[in-house]
Enzyme design. Structure first.
Site, PDB file in Angstrom:
ATOM      1  N   ASP A 114       0.818  -1.204   0.000  1.00  0.00           N
ATOM      2  CA  ASP A 114       0.000   0.000   0.000  1.00  0.00           C
ATOM      3  C   ASP A 114       0.852   1.253   0.000  1.00  0.00           C
ATOM      4  O   ASP A 114       2.054   1.224   0.252  1.00  0.00           O
ATOM      5  CB  ASP A 114      -0.883   0.038   1.262  1.00  0.00           C
ATOM      6  CG  ASP A 114      -1.887  -1.097   1.321  1.00  0.00           C
ATOM      7  OD1 ASP A 114      -1.666  -2.117   0.665  1.00  0.00           O
ATOM      8  OD2 ASP A 114      -2.884  -0.955   2.031  1.00  0.00           O
TER       9      ASP A 114
ATOM     10  N   ASP B 183      -1.283  -2.045  -4.159  1.00  0.00           N
ATOM     11  CA  ASP B 183      -2.542  -2.179  -3.424  1.00  0.00           C
ATOM     12  C   ASP B 183      -3.108  -0.776  -3.184  1.00  0.00           C
ATOM     13  O   ASP B 183      -2.777   0.160  -3.920  1.00  0.00           O
ATOM     14  CB  ASP B 183      -2.298  -2.935  -2.114  1.00  0.00           C
ATOM     15  CG  ASP B 183      -3.525  -3.706  -1.628  1.00  0.00           C
ATOM     16  OD1 ASP B 183      -4.629  -3.162  -1.714  1.00  0.00           O
ATOM     17  OD2 ASP B 183      -3.369  -4.845  -1.163  1.00  0.00           O
TER      18      ASP B 183
END
Length: 618
Positions: free
Chosen positions: A408, A427
Site C-alpha cells: 500500500d 494495493d
C-alpha cells in the site's frame, strides 16, 4: 533471449545538443557537489537483473546510464548520477523462509508473469536548484532518438532532444516542489494480456513455455489490460532540503551509522540516527527498532539502507528525512515479525518499512520528506497504538519496486497531508482514513490490486477530505475481484460484497472532494463504492480516463449499489456530484445519456440514488 545485454563498461560520449555548445562528460563516476546540483554514485553497483545482489552491493540498472548537467554550471559538464534498479521478488522467487530458495510456495503474492519475463524498474535521483539537463543512454546496441521517448505524466510537456548518436536529453525545469516522472521508450513497451472472461483471471505471457500462465499465442480472448515499459526508468528531481530537514552531523545528539552491518539501535541515547552515504544492511530476519530517544532518522544522499525502521519515541515530532533509500529487498513477502519474518500474512505483525508506536493521548506528527522506499514487503507506512493522535506530513517522497500485492501507500490518519509524492503501489495507494486530510500533486503507477484512492474497509465517520491533483501514469488491472478503480470504498474487511445490509448510519462522510485526476493509457473504472455510512457533500470533479480495455466481463464497470443498515434503512447520499468526468475526451453526463453501465461512462449506480437526485452526473 534478453533484449538488452549488460555492459560492464560505461560509454562516455561527448555530445552536442542542437543549437548549443559542446559539452564535456565527467570522468567515470564523477559526481556533482555544487550549489546548483548534487548527484551521487555507488562504486559497488551490481548489474544483475535475475538474482539477489550481494549484501554490500546495490543493484544497478542493466539498461540505463544517466548524467546530469545544470544549465547554470559554466563548466558545461555532465556529471554521473547512479541509476538504481529493482526487480519483482528481488530475485528471491516466491519463497516462505528468508534466505531459503527451496522454501517455495504457490500462494499468491500478486507477482504472476513479471519475474519470468524480467520486468525491471530503474530510477535515479538528484538535488537541483536550477533547470537541469538529464542525459540518458541505453547500454548495448540500443541507440535512441527523441521521437522514441514519451515522458509521463504527459502533461509535464518536457523538452526531449537527442544528439544523433543514440543519446537522449530531457530538460528538467526547476520546481520548488521537485519533479517525478517516467522516461519511456516506445520500443521497450510490454502489453499485459489477460487470460479469460471470468472475474478472477490473471495475466498471460508467451515468452516461456515452462513459465507461469503461458499461452503459445494471444487471441481475442486475451485483451490488453495495460501497457508499461518493460524496463522502466524514473527520474526524481528534488529541491535542496531546507536546514530543518538536515541534522547536524557533528552534534552530540547525533549517532553516525557507517556503511556495513547496521548496529543495534534499540539502546542508544541519541536523538538522531544519521546514515552516511554507502550501503547499510540488516539481516532478512530483523529490522531496526529504534531507542525511545530517537526521534529522527536521516538518510544521506547516497545512503542505501537494506532494512526497515520502527520508532518508539513519545516525541511530538518524528522525522524521516534525507534523499537516501530504504530498501525492503532482503525481506520475503508479508515478512511476519512474530514468525521469524517468514511469508505469513498478519495485518498486525507483517513488516512495515516505516512504522512507530503512537503514544496514547499525545498528538504526534510523522514527517517524511525526501527518502525513497524500495521493494516494500507489505504496507509501507503504518503506525500502531493511539491512531487518533498520529498524523502524517509527507512530501518529496518516492515509493518504487512495489511488485508484491499488499504494498500500500501511506495510511493517512486525522490531520495528515501528502504532496509532491510518487507511488508505485500494488494495493490501496492514497488511503484517506481520517478527517482533515489533504493530498496534492501525486504521481501514481498502479499495480493490479485495489483502487488508487481508498477509504473503505470499515464504516467511517470522517470529514473534510481533499485529494486534488493526481496523475495516474499506469494501471493494469487483471481481475474484477478487488475494486479496479480510481476511487474505491471496499466492503467491511472479511465481509462479502454480496451482502449490502451492514452500513452504520450513525456515521457520516462529509465535505469530500476528489478532483483534477488524470489517468493515462488503459485504466480501471471511475469508482467502486460500498456506502457504509451516510454521505453529505461528496464531489468527484475533473476526472479523466484515457481508455478502457476491450475486456467484456465488466471489469471497468463502476459500482455504487444501494446499501442499508440491518433494519433496511438506506444509506443517505446528499449532494453526491460527479462533475466533468470524461473518457478519451468525451464528457459523461446524465443529459447526454452516456453514463449508464452499458454506455461509454460505464457507471452502474443504484437507480434509487439517481431517481431521487441523490447522485447527479453533470
Amino acid at each position: 533471449m534478453r533484449r538488452f545485454t549488460p555492459w560492464l563498461i560505461l560509454l562516455r560520449v561527448a555530445c552536442l545538443l542542437p543549437g548549443t555548445y559542446a559539452d564535456t562528460i565527467a570522468a567515470d563516476n564523477v559526481t556533482a557537489d555544487l550549489s546548483s546540483l548534487q548527484t551521487w554514485w555507488h562504486e559497488n553497483g551490481e548489474i544483475n537483473y535475475e538474482t539477489p545482489v550481494q549484501e554490500g552491493n546495490v543493484r544497478q540498472s542493466h539498461v540505463y546510464s544517466a548524467w546530469v548537467k545544470s544549465t547554470v554550471d559554466t563548466s558545461n559538464t555532465y556529471y554521473n548520477t547512479f541509476v538504481y534498479e529493482t526487480i519483482p521478488r528481488n530475485g528471491q522467487g516466491n519463497i516462505i523462509i528468508p534466505g531459503d530458495p527451496t522454501s517455495t510456495t504457490t500462494a499468491d503474492d500478486a507477482v504472476t508473469i513479471e519475474a519470468d519475463i524480467w520486468i525491471t524498474m530503474a530510477w535515479t535521483q538528484f538535488l537541483y536548484s536550477s533547470d537541469t539537463w538529464v542525459k540518458v543512454t541505453r547500454r548495448g546496441d540500443n541507440p535512441s532518438v527523441a521521437s522514441n521517448v514519451v515522458i509521463r505524466p504527459t502533461n509535464l510537456d518536457l523538452t526531449v532532444t537527442d544528439d544523433g548518436a543514440g543519446n537522449v536529453y530531457i530538460l528538467v525545469p526547476y520546481s520548488a516542489q521537485g519533479l517525478r516522472f517516467s522516461v519511456e521508450f516506445k520500443d521497450n513497451l510490454y502489453d499485459y494480456h489477460d487470460s479469460c472472461a471470468t472475474t478472477t483471471c490473471d495475466f498471460v505471457q508467451n515468452w516461456h513455455s515452462d513459465g507461469p500462465n503461458y499461452v503459445s499465442s494471444f487471441t481475442d480472448k486475451n485483451p490488453i489490460m495495460g501497457t508499461e515499459p518493460h524496463d522502466a526508468l524514473l527520474i526524481f528531481a528534488s529541491p535542496f532540503p531546507s536546514d530543518d530537514l538536515v541534522p547536524d552531523q557533528t552534534a552530540a545528539t547525533t549517532y553516525i551509522v557507517h556503511p556495513g552491518d547496521v548496529p543495534d539501535l534499540s539502546s542508544i541515547s541519541n536523538e538522531v540516527v544519521y546514515f552516511m552515504p554507502g550501503v547499510h544492511y540488516m539481516p532478512a530476519t530483523t529490522h531496526a527498532t529504534l531507542s525511545s530517544s530517537v526521534n529522527w532518522v536521516y538518510l544521506s544522499p547516497g545512503a542505501y539502507v537494506k532494512g526497515a525502521m520502527q520508532f518508539t519515541t513519545e516525541a511530538t515530532l518524528i522525522k524521516a528525512t534525507g534523499h537516501g533509500v530504504l530498501s525492503g529487498e532482503r525481506y520475503v513477502y508479508q515478512a511476519n515479525t512474530a514468525e521469524n519474518y517468514t511469508n505469513t500474512k498478519s495485518n498486525s505483525d507483517s513488516l512495515r518499512m516505516w512504522t512507530g508506536d503512537s503514544t496514547d493521548n499525545v498528538q504526534q506528527t510523522f514527517l517524511l520528506a525526501g527518502p525513497t522506499t524500495n521493494a516494500p514487503p507489505f504496507n509501507s507506512i503504518d503506525f500502531k497504538g493511539d491512531l487518533t493522535t498520529i498524523s502524517i506530513r509527507q512530501f518529496d517522497y518516492k515509493q518504487v519496486g512495489a511488485y508484491f500485492g499488499q504494498t500500500d501507500g501511506t495510511t493517512l490518519y486525522k490531520g495528515s497531508t501528502v504532496r509532491d509524492t510518487f507511488y508505485h503501489s500494488g494495493d490501496d495507494t492514497i488511503k484517506t482514513y481520517g478527517s482533515n486530510v489533504l493530498v496534492e500533486n501525486v504521481v501514481v503507477w498502479k499495480g493490479k490490486t485495489a483502487p488508487i484512492i481508498q477509504y473503505g474497509w470499515a464504516s467511517r465517520n470522517i470529514h473534510n477530505i481533499t485529494v486534488n491533483g493526481v496523475n495516474v501514469i499506469h494501471m493494469r488491472y487483471s481481475s474484477n475481484g478487488s475494486h479496479p478503480s480510481i476511487i474505491g470504498a471496499n466492503q467491511v474487511y472479511d465481509i462479502s460484497e454480496s451482502l449490502s445490509n451492514n452500513a452504520d448510519l450513525s456515521k457520516i462522510m462529509s465535505n469530500v472532494y476528489f478532483g483534477n485526476i488524470r489517468a493515462e493509457g488503459i485504466g480501471g473504472n471511475l469508482m467502486r463504492i460500498c456506502p457504509l455510512s451516510n454521505y453529505k457533500n461528496f464531489t468527484l470533479e475533473n476526472i479523466s480516463l484515457e481508455a478502457f480495455s476491450v475486456k467484456t466481463n465488466g471489469i471497468y464497470k463502476s459500482e455504487l449499489p444501494l446499501f442499508t443498515d440491518s433494519t433496511g434503512t438506506v444509506a443517505a447520499l446528499e449532494g453526491f456530484v460527479i462533475k466533468n468526468f470524461s473518457i478519451n475526451g468525451t464528457r459523461i453526463t446524465q443529459a447526454a445519456g452516456n453514463y449508464g453501465p452499458s454506455s461509454l461512462g460505464a457507471l452502474h449506480i443504484a437507480s434509487t440514488y439517481l431517481t431521487n437526485g441523490n447522485v447527479t452526473i453533470i
